[in-house]
Design a protein around this motif. Structure first.
Motif, PDB file in Angstrom:
ATOM      1  N   ALA A 169      -2.124  -3.123  -9.716  1.00  0.00           N
ATOM      2  CA  ALA A 169      -1.201  -4.235  -9.464  1.00  0.00           C
ATOM      3  C   ALA A 169       0.215  -3.891  -9.899  1.00  0.00           C
ATOM      4  O   ALA A 169       1.192  -4.201  -9.203  1.00  0.00           O
ATOM      5  N   VAL A 170       0.347  -3.257 -11.064  1.00  0.00           N
ATOM      6  CA  VAL A 170       1.681  -2.899 -11.561  1.00  0.00           C
ATOM      7  C   VAL A 170       2.275  -1.745 -10.751  1.00  0.00           C
ATOM      8  O   VAL A 170       3.467  -1.752 -10.432  1.00  0.00           O
ATOM      9  N   LEU A 171       1.458  -0.769 -10.407  1.00  0.00           N
ATOM     10  CA  LEU A 171       1.962   0.313  -9.552  1.00  0.00           C
ATOM     11  C   LEU A 171       2.452  -0.240  -8.225  1.00  0.00           C
ATOM     12  O   LEU A 171       3.511   0.153  -7.716  1.00  0.00           O
ATOM     13  N   GLY A 172       1.679  -1.182  -7.652  1.00  0.00           N
ATOM     14  CA  GLY A 172       2.098  -1.800  -6.399  1.00  0.00           C
ATOM     15  C   GLY A 172       3.362  -2.622  -6.567  1.00  0.00           C
ATOM     16  O   GLY A 172       4.261  -2.606  -5.695  1.00  0.00           O
ATOM     17  N   ARG A 173       3.466  -3.343  -7.690  1.00  0.00           N
ATOM     18  CA  ARG A 173       4.664  -4.138  -7.959  1.00  0.00           C
ATOM     19  C   ARG A 173       5.900  -3.249  -8.075  1.00  0.00           C
ATOM     20  O   ARG A 173       6.964  -3.563  -7.524  1.00  0.00           O
ATOM     21  N   LYS A 174       5.751  -2.148  -8.795  1.00  0.00           N
ATOM     22  CA  LYS A 174       6.876  -1.233  -8.941  1.00  0.00           C
ATOM     23  C   LYS A 174       7.255  -0.601  -7.601  1.00  0.00           C
ATOM     24  O   LYS A 174       8.445  -0.422  -7.290  1.00  0.00           O
ATOM     25  N   LEU A 175       6.249  -0.275  -6.799  1.00  0.00           N
ATOM     26  CA  LEU A 175       6.516   0.335  -5.495  1.00  0.00           C
ATOM     27  C   LEU A 175       7.292  -0.618  -4.593  1.00  0.00           C
ATOM     28  O   LEU A 175       8.344  -0.254  -4.054  1.00  0.00           O
ATOM     29  N   VAL A 176       6.782  -1.843  -4.412  1.00  0.00           N
ATOM     30  CA  VAL A 176       7.454  -2.754  -3.480  1.00  0.00           C
ATOM     31  C   VAL A 176       8.829  -3.151  -4.008  1.00  0.00           C
ATOM     32  O   VAL A 176       9.772  -3.329  -3.221  1.00  0.00           O
ATOM     33  N   GLY A 177       8.964  -3.261  -5.328  1.00  0.00           N
ATOM     34  CA  GLY A 177      10.277  -3.553  -5.893  1.00  0.00           C
ATOM     35  C   GLY A 177      11.274  -2.455  -5.583  1.00  0.00           C
ATOM     36  O   GLY A 177      12.428  -2.721  -5.199  1.00  0.00           O
ATOM     37  N   GLY A 200      10.474  -7.943   3.656  1.00  0.00           N
ATOM     38  CA  GLY A 200      10.632  -8.474   2.309  1.00  0.00           C
ATOM     39  C   GLY A 200      10.167  -9.904   2.168  1.00  0.00           C
ATOM     40  O   GLY A 200       9.558 -10.278   1.151  1.00  0.00           O
ATOM     41  N   LEU A 201      10.410 -10.743   3.173  1.00  0.00           N
ATOM     42  CA  LEU A 201       9.998 -12.139   3.104  1.00  0.00           C
ATOM     43  C   LEU A 201       8.478 -12.273   3.040  1.00  0.00           C
ATOM     44  O   LEU A 201       7.946 -13.108   2.303  1.00  0.00           O
ATOM     45  N   ALA A 202       7.778 -11.446   3.804  1.00  0.00           N
ATOM     46  CA  ALA A 202       6.317 -11.487   3.784  1.00  0.00           C
ATOM     47  C   ALA A 202       5.776 -11.052   2.426  1.00  0.00           C
ATOM     48  O   ALA A 202       4.801 -11.625   1.917  1.00  0.00           O
ATOM     49  N   ILE A 203       6.395 -10.034   1.846  1.00  0.00           N
ATOM     50  CA  ILE A 203       5.969  -9.565   0.521  1.00  0.00           C
ATOM     51  C   ILE A 203       6.186 -10.656  -0.520  1.00  0.00           C
ATOM     52  O   ILE A 203       5.297 -10.960  -1.331  1.00  0.00           O
ATOM     53  N   ILE A 204       7.365 -11.274  -0.514  1.00  0.00           N
ATOM     54  CA  ILE A 204       7.672 -12.337  -1.477  1.00  0.00           C
ATOM     55  C   ILE A 204       6.718 -13.513  -1.307  1.00  0.00           C
ATOM     56  O   ILE A 204       6.253 -14.112  -2.290  1.00  0.00           O
ATOM     57  N   ASN A 206       3.624 -13.439  -0.255  1.00  0.00           N
ATOM     58  CA  ASN A 206       2.309 -13.078  -0.786  1.00  0.00           C
ATOM     59  C   ASN A 206       2.297 -12.992  -2.303  1.00  0.00           C
ATOM     60  O   ASN A 206       1.289 -13.322  -2.930  1.00  0.00           O
ATOM     61  N   VAL A 207       3.389 -12.568  -2.894  1.00  0.00           N
ATOM     62  CA  VAL A 207       3.441 -12.413  -4.352  1.00  0.00           C
ATOM     63  C   VAL A 207       3.612 -13.755  -5.053  1.00  0.00           C
ATOM     64  O   VAL A 207       2.966 -14.026  -6.072  1.00  0.00           O
ATOM     65  N   TYR A 208       4.456 -14.616  -4.510  1.00  0.00           N
ATOM     66  CA  TYR A 208       4.828 -15.845  -5.220  1.00  0.00           C
ATOM     67  C   TYR A 208       4.138 -17.116  -4.724  1.00  0.00           C
ATOM     68  O   TYR A 208       4.121 -18.116  -5.441  1.00  0.00           O
ATOM     69  N   ARG A 209       3.546 -17.081  -3.523  1.00  0.00           N
ATOM     70  CA  ARG A 209       3.012 -18.317  -2.967  1.00  0.00           C
ATOM     71  C   ARG A 209       1.539 -18.245  -2.572  1.00  0.00           C
ATOM     72  O   ARG A 209       0.924 -19.279  -2.303  1.00  0.00           O
ATOM     73  N   GLN A 210       0.970 -17.075  -2.525  1.00  0.00           N
ATOM     74  CA  GLN A 210      -0.418 -16.928  -2.101  1.00  0.00           C
ATOM     75  C   GLN A 210      -1.314 -16.599  -3.304  1.00  0.00           C
ATOM     76  O   GLN A 210      -0.842 -16.071  -4.314  1.00  0.00           O
ATOM     77  N   PRO A 211      -2.628 -16.913  -3.205  1.00  0.00           N
ATOM     78  CA  PRO A 211      -3.535 -16.583  -4.318  1.00  0.00           C
ATOM     79  C   PRO A 211      -3.744 -15.081  -4.455  1.00  0.00           C
ATOM     80  O   PRO A 211      -3.527 -14.323  -3.510  1.00  0.00           O
ATOM     81  N   PHE A 212      -4.155 -14.667  -5.645  1.00  0.00           N
ATOM     82  CA  PHE A 212      -4.474 -13.272  -5.969  1.00  0.00           C
ATOM     83  C   PHE A 212      -3.327 -12.300  -5.661  1.00  0.00           C
ATOM     84  O   PHE A 212      -3.512 -11.310  -4.940  1.00  0.00           O
ATOM     85  N   PRO A 213      -2.133 -12.544  -6.183  1.00  0.00           N
ATOM     86  CA  PRO A 213      -1.042 -11.587  -5.971  1.00  0.00           C
ATOM     87  C   PRO A 213      -1.348 -10.216  -6.561  1.00  0.00           C
ATOM     88  O   PRO A 213      -0.826  -9.206  -6.078  1.00  0.00           O
TER      89      PRO A 213
END
Length: 304
Positions: A169-177, A200-204, A206-213
């Motif tokens: 999860a953190v590796l993915g967070r760092k990558l997309v960031g 970017g909008l789709a990523i945001i 999924n991270v902030y509004r959808q379950p299991f980010p």
């Protein structure tokens, strides 16, 4: 699920238990992360009879009803376990343990059921009855100092927002960031957008509004593995592993003298980079296995 249906299921399982051949005793073992649960049904000689997988079960994110719906997809081909050992992410508090125990009890009413954390699974699998340091690097991350019987010390992983260094999860967070902020080479960013067809909008969303980010972010680790020879990608991964060692492992007794054992898909696939991070921080990397199941079968067989 309606209580009446639970009662019917319990009666069906009880009747099967009553008629089962006593010579065939099975143990059902589960190793569950937030993304996937691996199940193995094995006999007394450690011989796997059935291997299955279901969606991940995490009682911090799912209530008992949701867990039951996942268990409904578990097909053991009519074989009934007399023992069920469930090791899972999120199985740490009394409420969480009871939620999983209750769901399992509806399906296996005559079985002995034990629910414990995925961290204890890692410790028992990697260290057996010896003291040592065990770590998990999968969708999330965790670690502990284990005395051969119980977990003595545990640095809280804190989840993928506050901690979980080295996790998928953190590796993915760092990558997309880094992709969204154009911190990686243009060719890498273009390859990301081409592979995932996601802006970017789709990523945001999924991270902030959808379950299991955490699951959403962890899905990007194969991209990192595919591009691991790119220096900037390799550095991103190694920095996260260095942070895992420094912020977690360094706090344990004899951390610099004991080998650090790992389990989990991230540890397994990125083990060469994990070894470089260990060398850089002064730690000794021990065994690395993709999952704890074989070690757990050995551990529980030794208990009999």
């Amino acid at each position: 699920m309606p209580k009446k249906l639970f009662f019917v299921k319990k009666c069906l399982f009880s009747s099967v238990i009553d008629s089962i051949d006593m010579a065939h005793t099975y143990t059902l073992m589960a190793d569950s992360g937030s993304t996937k649960t691996n199940w193995v049904l094995f006999s007394g000689d450690q011989r796997p009879v059935e291997r299955l997988s279901t969606s991940g079960i995490n009682p911090f994110y799912q209530n008992q009803e949701a867990i039951v719906s996942i268990l409904e997809g578990l097909d053991l081909q009519g074989k009934v376990p007399r023992e069920v050992f469930f090791y899972g992410a999120g199985c740490v508090g009394e409420a969480q343990l009871k939620s999983v125990e209750g769901a399992l009890g509806h399906f296996f009413p005559a079985a002995k059921i034990e629910v414990a954390s995925d961290l204890l699974a890692a410790a028992r699998s990697l260290c057996g009855h010896q003291s040592g340091i065990a770590a998990i690097l999968g969708t999330g991350s965790n670690s502990c100092y284990y005395n051969g019987q119980v977990i003595v010390e545990n640095v809280s992983p804190l989840g993928f927002i506050l901690g979980d260094e080295g996790s998928g999860a953190v590796l993915g967070r760092k990558l997309v960031g880094d992709v969204l902020k154009k911190q990686l080479p243009e060719a890498v960013c273009m390859a990301f957008y081409e592979q995932y067809q996601m802006d970017g909008l789709a990523i945001i969303e999924n991270v902030y509004r959808q379950p299991f980010p955490n699951r959403f972010l962890a899905q990007f680790t194969p991209f990192l593995l595919k591009h691991i020879e790119e220096p900037s990608v390799r550095q991103l991964v190694k920095r996260s592993f260095v942070a895992f060692y420094e912020r977690n492992i360094r706090h344990y007794p004899k951390a610099l003298q004991l080998p650090i054992h790992f389990t989990g898909s991230v540890a397994w696939h990125f083990r060469s980079v994990l070894a470089l991070a260990a060398e850089e921080t002064g730690f000794q990397m021990g065994k690395v296995v993709p999952d704890p199941m074989d070690g757990l079968m050995r551990y529980h067989s030794d208990q009999h």
